[in-house]
Write an enzyme that holds these catalytic residues in place. Structure first.
Site, PDB file in Angstrom:
ATOM      1  N   GLU A  31      45.872  23.889  38.252  1.00  0.00           N
ATOM      2  CA  GLU A  31      44.775  23.186  37.582  1.00  0.00           C
ATOM      3  C   GLU A  31      45.296  22.568  36.285  1.00  0.00           C
ATOM      4  O   GLU A  31      45.931  23.258  35.485  1.00  0.00           O
ATOM      5  CB  GLU A  31      43.627  24.165  37.302  1.00  0.00           C
ATOM      6  CG  GLU A  31      42.983  24.686  38.591  1.00  0.00           C
ATOM      7  CD  GLU A  31      42.340  26.059  38.424  1.00  0.00           C
ATOM      8  OE1 GLU A  31      42.172  26.763  39.443  1.00  0.00           O
ATOM      9  OE2 GLU A  31      42.028  26.436  37.277  1.00  0.00           O
ATOM     10  N   LEU A  60      39.556  23.146  41.494  1.00  0.00           N
ATOM     11  CA  LEU A  60      39.450  24.419  40.814  1.00  0.00           C
ATOM     12  C   LEU A  60      39.235  25.560  41.800  1.00  0.00           C
ATOM     13  O   LEU A  60      38.118  26.044  41.975  1.00  0.00           O
ATOM     14  CB  LEU A  60      38.289  24.356  39.809  1.00  0.00           C
ATOM     15  CG  LEU A  60      38.556  25.044  38.485  1.00  0.00           C
ATOM     16  CD1 LEU A  60      37.513  24.667  37.467  1.00  0.00           C
ATOM     17  CD2 LEU A  60      38.613  26.547  38.667  1.00  0.00           C
ATOM     18  N   GLU A  62      41.655  28.944  42.866  1.00  0.00           N
ATOM     19  CA  GLU A  62      42.937  29.672  42.857  1.00  0.00           C
ATOM     20  C   GLU A  62      43.347  30.121  44.251  1.00  0.00           C
ATOM     21  O   GLU A  62      44.522  30.075  44.595  1.00  0.00           O
ATOM     22  CB  GLU A  62      42.853  30.897  41.942  1.00  0.00           C
ATOM     23  CG  GLU A  62      42.918  30.579  40.463  1.00  0.00           C
ATOM     24  CD  GLU A  62      41.611  30.059  39.929  1.00  0.00           C
ATOM     25  OE1 GLU A  62      40.599  30.174  40.651  1.00  0.00           O
ATOM     26  OE2 GLU A  62      41.588  29.540  38.812  1.00  0.00           O
ATOM     27  N   GLN A  84      46.254  29.480  35.854  1.00  0.00           N
ATOM     28  CA  GLN A  84      46.104  29.083  34.464  1.00  0.00           C
ATOM     29  C   GLN A  84      46.172  30.254  33.477  1.00  0.00           C
ATOM     30  O   GLN A  84      46.772  30.136  32.430  1.00  0.00           O
ATOM     31  CB  GLN A  84      44.809  28.308  34.291  1.00  0.00           C
ATOM     32  CG  GLN A  84      44.813  27.421  33.050  1.00  0.00           C
ATOM     33  CD  GLN A  84      43.771  26.333  33.164  1.00  0.00           C
ATOM     34  OE1 GLN A  84      42.586  26.571  32.950  1.00  0.00           O
ATOM     35  NE2 GLN A  84      44.201  25.141  33.523  1.00  0.00           N
ATOM     36  N   PHE A  85      45.538  31.364  33.847  1.00  0.00           N
ATOM     37  CA  PHE A  85      45.585  32.563  33.011  1.00  0.00           C
ATOM     38  C   PHE A  85      45.587  33.790  33.916  1.00  0.00           C
ATOM     39  O   PHE A  85      45.006  33.775  34.991  1.00  0.00           O
ATOM     40  CB  PHE A  85      44.366  32.650  32.075  1.00  0.00           C
ATOM     41  CG  PHE A  85      44.447  31.741  30.887  1.00  0.00           C
ATOM     42  CD1 PHE A  85      43.880  30.477  30.930  1.00  0.00           C
ATOM     43  CD2 PHE A  85      45.108  32.143  29.731  1.00  0.00           C
ATOM     44  CE1 PHE A  85      43.962  29.638  29.841  1.00  0.00           C
ATOM     45  CE2 PHE A  85      45.194  31.300  28.630  1.00  0.00           C
ATOM     46  CZ  PHE A  85      44.619  30.041  28.688  1.00  0.00           C
ATOM     47  N   ASP A  86      46.218  34.879  33.411  1.00  0.00           N
ATOM     48  CA  ASP A  86      46.297  36.127  34.169  1.00  0.00           C
ATOM     49  C   ASP A  86      44.946  36.562  34.729  1.00  0.00           C
ATOM     50  O   ASP A  86      44.840  36.992  35.861  1.00  0.00           O
ATOM     51  CB  ASP A  86      46.853  37.222  33.265  1.00  0.00           C
ATOM     52  CG  ASP A  86      46.332  37.095  31.832  1.00  0.00           C
ATOM     53  OD1 ASP A  86      47.113  36.688  30.943  1.00  0.00           O
ATOM     54  OD2 ASP A  86      45.129  37.356  31.631  1.00  0.00           O
ATOM     55  N   GLY A  87      43.892  36.448  33.946  1.00  0.00           N
ATOM     56  CA  GLY A  87      42.591  36.948  34.382  1.00  0.00           C
ATOM     57  C   GLY A  87      41.976  36.152  35.514  1.00  0.00           C
ATOM     58  O   GLY A  87      40.960  36.561  36.076  1.00  0.00           O
ATOM     59  N   PHE A  88      42.611  35.017  35.871  1.00  0.00           N
ATOM     60  CA  PHE A  88      42.052  34.168  36.923  1.00  0.00           C
ATOM     61  C   PHE A  88      42.873  34.228  38.202  1.00  0.00           C
ATOM     62  O   PHE A  88      42.649  33.447  39.117  1.00  0.00           O
ATOM     63  CB  PHE A  88      41.954  32.723  36.445  1.00  0.00           C
ATOM     64  CG  PHE A  88      41.173  32.574  35.160  1.00  0.00           C
ATOM     65  CD1 PHE A  88      41.601  31.703  34.178  1.00  0.00           C
ATOM     66  CD2 PHE A  88      40.035  33.326  34.929  1.00  0.00           C
ATOM     67  CE1 PHE A  88      40.899  31.573  32.978  1.00  0.00           C
ATOM     68  CE2 PHE A  88      39.329  33.221  33.749  1.00  0.00           C
ATOM     69  CZ  PHE A  88      39.755  32.338  32.764  1.00  0.00           C
ATOM     70  N   TYR A  90      42.799  36.687  40.227  1.00  0.00           N
ATOM     71  CA  TYR A  90      42.174  37.561  41.228  1.00  0.00           C
ATOM     72  C   TYR A  90      41.571  36.855  42.438  1.00  0.00           C
ATOM     73  O   TYR A  90      41.638  37.384  43.542  1.00  0.00           O
ATOM     74  CB  TYR A  90      41.183  38.518  40.550  1.00  0.00           C
ATOM     75  CG  TYR A  90      41.860  39.300  39.452  1.00  0.00           C
ATOM     76  CD1 TYR A  90      41.536  39.115  38.115  1.00  0.00           C
ATOM     77  CD2 TYR A  90      42.911  40.174  39.748  1.00  0.00           C
ATOM     78  CE1 TYR A  90      42.201  39.791  37.104  1.00  0.00           C
ATOM     79  CE2 TYR A  90      43.581  40.856  38.743  1.00  0.00           C
ATOM     80  CZ  TYR A  90      43.231  40.660  37.419  1.00  0.00           C
ATOM     81  OH  TYR A  90      43.893  41.309  36.427  1.00  0.00           O
ATOM     82  N   HIS A 131      41.851  36.407  29.228  1.00  0.00           N
ATOM     83  CA  HIS A 131      43.013  35.566  28.936  1.00  0.00           C
ATOM     84  C   HIS A 131      44.195  36.373  28.423  1.00  0.00           C
ATOM     85  O   HIS A 131      45.141  35.804  27.892  1.00  0.00           O
ATOM     86  CB  HIS A 131      42.646  34.501  27.887  1.00  0.00           C
ATOM     87  CG  HIS A 131      41.684  33.482  28.382  1.00  0.00           C
ATOM     88  ND1 HIS A 131      40.376  33.758  28.715  1.00  0.00           N
ATOM     89  CD2 HIS A 131      41.832  32.151  28.608  1.00  0.00           C
ATOM     90  CE1 HIS A 131      39.769  32.667  29.115  1.00  0.00           C
ATOM     91  NE2 HIS A 131      40.628  31.669  29.062  1.00  0.00           N
TER      92      HIS A 131
END
Lengths: 328, 355, 467
Positions: A31, A60, A62, A84-88, A90, A131
């Site tokens: 993204e 958008l 993952e 984009q970020f670790d928390g995303f 999943y 994040h």
């Protein structure tokens, strides 16, 4: 020898550029990676030079970024997925665990899952929720995957290229708090193999192991320890799965004391694995049990509190004191 | 529903019917070939159910009732097309040339795959619902970048059409105009979940919502399925982008051999669908229009029985693999934990030895 | 024709049993493959079972209404031996056989969970696992010597020990990094810490010892027709009158031979473990300068045999009609020098450990070669070793140096085929032979002594650590 100073972000950018130049089947997908160049500018300028077909701005989703990368891999493409970020990561976890990790085996070696999933991880940037995660243990625990993390610009430059060239799927963890730190990058000679650990500082009293963002903190703790009269030997794991245990064993046979530092909570963590493995291998050399310095077992706190959550110099030295104090 | 809303070229009674958008292009020989395919795959499927009931398979997922949907699509594929199945596409696997015994390795629990996907251009089975649909779109993106004239066909059921992966795949296929045909076998049931819960609108309408064509076909009409599939694949091949085909059919059997459909659906409904049997209507057409003799049909039955017997022998001969094979291909490159595991297994005397 | 029993399979619903609802066949019926046999009811679903065989129904093992257990007999068939019959499901489960469901409790989506109850016996054992070497000292604790001072430079490695020992040392104020370990691979053991604590001052001997004091067995041994005191407890020199049976034997021997009637025993043994031990010891940094060789091990072996069988370390004193038993070994080594054969000895060789023995052997050989052996080193030999291996010879029937009771010859150590567990493997084999004075030493004693030496060479590590 071509050595220049650059930030880790720039080193990643350069490494990706080299990879795209070297192999036409290398793609980047994520993204905002194209026109924007990535929210951390890691892919800055690459779409302009290599085109939209190779540096793909993804819708958008993952799960789809990874799921389509699997199909591309079946077709022989080496996609560098950016989460984009670790928390995303999943939503993509299903594709990663169910397909990426298993298709080489399920196809009896016919399919090669030569893809890389880049994840900016760990905390320390004062962000909002999701994040600042440390999800590396989920992937390390999944057979079929490999997990690595760079802690310096030089490692970033080389490890991203080595990961792209490797035939196994690699979760590439980038310490986002270090993206803007500068370091020397030797663009001609790789410092080590992709899965080699590295001794960052030699010492005699305690072996301290970390990865990613923790290295900087550990090295600062080592400076303070030296002043106090304790000599720390600092190792950068670099490869989280598989772990390069040989140099760690050598170090531990010398010092007899182990401290592992990680931002993740210690429950079922990489630190737990290291303590178990190294205890088994170095039992007769141990002057103290291995000790983990970790984040607390809570959801990552609001970042106004994060400096008390992430391992600090004080907490690392506290662990050092503990292992020194066991001595006979 | 028949007509625009449901493409049909052959009634359940075996009579041809016209359709505004499609017509059958198959010869009598070819239609007989489709009949033979369906008889054989049904016979092999039934044999597999028996084998499970005799303790020789851990599980079996039958396709009873869906033969026309799979054979019709399977025979519409060109040799270079690539297919991404679920765990129930035995008819597609048959058309792609996968040996029947290889289809059963997953269910025999001696393999999680069973065949060489590149050789047959038919991917290994996917059990996690919807995953393969995304993989197929990615593969199609690769086809685009290679500039190849190939189509990708991926399969899923009405239940899986609710999965995020499938919907994301629709988004991507549409945005990137990928050469993929989404083939949904709506067999009315996701285990015990009726179609009415999966979607408030006919499934094929969803395509429009995502921006590409969708068509519903009588999944028990092999002539119609064939034509609809052929056109969609051809379109994909020449850059026409994705199509969603909803094959409207019925799962006559259970979800798997562990399922008991009598718990959630009524016999009357099953009876209705038995009268729409895909094989019977083709047989009627062959008799009426092509005057095929009984002996020819008997030949097919004998051939099917012989293949079933052969399948039985092959399955019974499928031995437990040497446990050391569990380490093969877990990774492409050497890995210390693999070496460690192999060593330990050999030391324990469990394995037959070096591999 | 064969009888096949069809066991009730699990049909995948987590069942352990099923009720017979309807039989579709009778005893005596001929059935075809997949013909419906029976309807069974499993937890509210009825399932039809098709026949796995072609043949005749011999027996139905339940009636309508019976609740049958999964994996128990349901129907017995007489099968015509057609290719379609599956392998019998009654045979004991064989690895790789097709009775896939054995031992499992059925669950919804598979063969079922394996029944792990009652699996008590070990199925597999790690191959090539060596038996743990006994590290516990067999004898009662000997008088503790002084703690050894490590003569070499401080090790670059952390001292090797175990957590309980470290704690013990810490609690008692002992710095374990100053101790040399006597455990396996130099591990610092609790005994090492205890010895450090008892702190007996070192003896006057200038020799630096780095291994535990050596003791022999405490029980009496049998010689010249009587029990004589053990090595540790008996006098260093014991004189036994030549009387009775002894006199008779000795005189008889003299009559049948020269003044020293020689007899010999020999044996071929597997010395692989000696070879391996030496190889591994040579890797140790602390032993780098010690020129270990098989002779060191043989010397230890012979001395150990003497401690167990003091009678071998004896001489026949014809002038006084006494057999002299000595409890100290002056170990003669047949040395081939430019001036000819001489047999210098190492005094008190039985008190030396591996390192000291090796050093002493090296010194002895060096001096013999240089011709600097002292007269004192030439007298008083009690036992001798002659090493013919370097000459490429397998064995020898040596002559006793006068005044000694036994001499051991050792041949070359070479790879040879050997039988291990009924298989022919390659081992390092060696032949040893012992000639002895048959006036006081009989074949039984000599054989026991040789056997003892052979056992030592076959597994030296065990003997060195736990004498």
């Amino acid at each position: 020898m071509a050595t220049t100073t650059m930030t880790m972000a720039k080193a990643l950018n350069e490494g990706l550029r080299r990879a795209l130049e070297k192999n036409k089947k290398v793609l980047i997908m994520g993204e905002d990676v194209g026109k924007l160049g990535g929210v951390f500018r890691i892919t800055d300028g690459l779409q302009k030079d290599f085109g939209e077909d190779r540096v793909i701005d993804a819708p958008l989703a993952e799960s789809a970024i990874v799921g389509t990368a699997v199909g591309l891999a079946i077709r022989g493409y080496r996609t560098v997925c950016e989460i984009q970020f670790d928390g995303f990561v999943y939503p993509a976890f299903d594709q990663i665990v169910s397909q990426v990790a298993k298709l080489h085996k399920r196809s009896d070696g016919v399919y090669t899952m030569g893809l890389v999933i880049r994840i900016p991880f760990q905390g320390g940037i004062g962000a909002i929720e999701h994040h600042s995660e440390s999800p590396e243990a989920y992937f390390a625990a999944t057979a079929g995957l490999r997990v690595v993390s760079c802690s310096t610009p030089n490692d970033a430059y080389w490890m991203i290229q080595q990961s792209i060239e490797h035939d196994d799927p690699i979760i590439f963890c980038e310490p986002k708090s270090r993206y803007w730190e500068k370091g020397e990058v030797d663009t001609e000679n790789p410092p080590a193999g992709l899965f080699d650990a590295a001794v960052r500082r030699e010492g005699t009293d305690v072996t301290v192991i970390g990865y990613g963002a923790s290295l900087k903190t550990i090295l600062r703790a080592a400076d303070t320890a030296a002043v106090e009269g304790t000599s720390l030997e600092v190792l950068d794991a670099r490869s989280i799965a598989p772990l390069d245990l040989a140099p760690m064993v050598t170090s531990l046979e010398k010092t007899g004391r182990l401290v592992v530092v990680q931002e993740a909570p210690h429950m079922a963590s990489i630190g737990s694995e290291l303590v178990a493995e190294l205890t088994e291998r170095c039992f007769y050399s141990l002057r103290a049990p291995g000790v983990r310095v970790s984040g607390y077992h809570v959801p990552y706190p609001p970042t106004r509190l994060e400096e008390d959550y992430r391992p600090t110099v004080d907490r690392i030295l506290d662990a050092v004191d503990r292992v020194m104090g066991f001595e006979s | 529903m028949i007509g625009e809303e449901l493409v049909q070229l052959l009634t359940p009674e075996g009579e041809r019917v016209a359709n505004p958008n499609y017509e059958s292009t198959l010869s009598g020989e070819e239609i007989f070939g489709l009949y033979r395919d369906m008889v054989i795959i049904r016979r092999l499927c039934n044999e597999s159910t028996s084998l499970q009931r005799q303790g020789q398979l851990a599980l079996w997922a039958p396709i009873q009732g869906q033969e026309a949907a799979q054979i019709g699509a399977g025979r519409a594929l060109a040799p270079m097309d690539f297919t991404f199945p679920t765990y129930r596409e035995h008819g597609i696997a048959w058309c792609r040339g996968v040996p029947p015994e290889d289809m059963l390795r997953l269910f025999r629990a001696t393999s999680n795959g069973g065949w060489d996907p590149q050789k047959y251009r038919h991917s290994v089975p996917t059990i996690v619902l919807g995953n393969q649909v995304l993989n197929a779109v990615g593969y199609a993106m690769g086809v685009q970048r290679d500039g190849a004239e190939e189509a990708v066909m991926t399969f899923f059921g009405d239940g899986a059409s609710s999965q995020g992966d499938v919907l994301e795949a629709f988004v991507w296929a549409s945005s990137f105009n990928t050469p993929v045909v989404f083939f949904c076998q709506n067999n009315q049931w996701g285990i015990s979940t009726p179609m009415s819960i999966q979607s408030k609108i006919p499934l094929y309408h969803r395509a429009q919502g995502f921006g590409f064509p969708g068509v519903r076909v009588d999944g028990n009409d092999v002539l119609a399925v064939y034509e609809v599939s052929r056109r969609a694949l051809e379109s994909a091949r020449v850059g026409g982008g994705p199509t969603l085909i909803e094959a409207y059919t019925y799962r006559l059997g259970a979800h798997t051999t562990s399922d008991d459909p009598t718990r959630y659906r009524i016999d009357a409904e099953v009876e209705v669908w038995k009268h729409r049997d895909p094989i019977e209507r083709v047989k009627s057409l062959l008799v009426r229009e092509y005057h095929v003799k009984a002996a020819k049909f008997d030949e097919v039955k004998e051939e099917a029985d012989a293949k079933a017997l052969q399948l039985r022998e092959d399955v019974l001969a499928m031995d437990r693999p040497d446990p050391i094979t569990m380490f093969d291909h877990a990774y492409a490159a050497p890995h210390p934990l693999i070496d460690e595991g192999r060593r330990e297994m050999v030391e324990l005397g469990v394995s037959g030895g070096s591999h | 024709m064969s009888e096949e029993i069809f066991l009730l399979p699990d049909v995948g619903e987590g069942l352990v049993e099923a009720e017979i609802v309807t039989w579709k066949v009778n005893v005596g019926d001929t059935v075809t493959l997949n013909q419906p046999l029976v309807d069974i009811e499993t937890a509210k679903a009825t399932v039809e079972l098709p026949s796995p065989y072609e043949g005749t129904v011999v027996a139905l093992h339940g009636k309508v209404g019976d609740v049958m257990e999964v994996h128990k007999p349901l129907i017995t068939f007489n099968v015509g031996g057609t290719a379609s019959a599956p392998p019998t499901t009654t045979a004991a489960p064989v690895e790789g056989a097709t009775s896939v469901g054995e031992g499992r409790e059925a669950v919804l989506v598979g063969y079922g969970v394996a029944n792990e109850d009652g699996v008590a016996t070990r199925k597999h054992r790690r191959q090539g696992a060596h038996a743990p070497a006994s590290s516990a000292p067999a004898a009662p604790p000997p008088p503790p010597p002084a703690p050894s001072v490590v003569a070499s430079a401080p090790s670059a490695l952390a001292p090797r020990s175990t957590p309980p020992v470290r704690l013990y040392a810490k609690q008692h104020g002992v710095d374990i990094s100053t101790l040399a370990g006597t455990g396996r691979d130099g591990l610092i053991t609790r005994v090492d810490v205890e010895r450090a604590l008892s702190g007996t001052p070192a003896s006057a001997a200038p020799v630096v010892r780095s291994s535990a004091p050596i003791t022999g067995p405490l029980s009496p041994s049998h010689f010249v027709g009587r029990d004589i005191e053990s090595w540790s407890t008996g006098p260093k020199e014991e004189r036994i009158p030549v009387k009775g049976v002894l006199r008779a034997m000795s005189e008889a021997m003299v009559q049948s031979a020269f003044s020293a009637p020689h007899a010999a025993v020999w044996v071929r043994l597997d010395a692989t473990k000696t070879v391996e031990l030496l190889a591994s010891l040579k890797q140790q940094a602390s032993l780098k300068d010690v020129r270990l060789s098989p002779l060191s091990i043989v010397a230890l072996a012979l001395c150990d045999a003497a401690r167990h069988y003091p009678g071998i370390n004896s001489s026949f004193d014809a002038t006084t009609s006494e057999v002299v038993v000595r409890r100290s070994v002056n170990l003669g080594i047949a040395a081939d020098t430019p001036r000819g054969l001489i047999v210098p000895n190492i005094k008190g060789a039985d008190e030396l450990g591996l390192v000291e023995m090796t050093q002493a052997l090296n010194v002895l050989v060096e001096k013999a070669r240089n011709g600097t052996t002292t007269p004192n080193e030439m007298i008083g030999t009690t036992l001798t070793i002659t090493n013919v291996g370097p000459f490429g010879v397998d064995a020898a029937m040596p002559i006793l140096p006068p005044g000694t009771g036994a001499i051991l010859a050792i041949g070359q150590i070479a790879k040879a085929p050997w039988v291990v567990n009924d298989e022919v493997v390659v081992r390092h084999a060696v032949e040893i032979a012992m000639a002895f004075d048959h006036r006081q030493i009989d074949g039984a004693l000599a054989s026991r002594v040789l056997g003892h030496v052979a056992s030592f060479l076959a597994d030296p590590a065990a003997k060195i650590i736990a004498p």
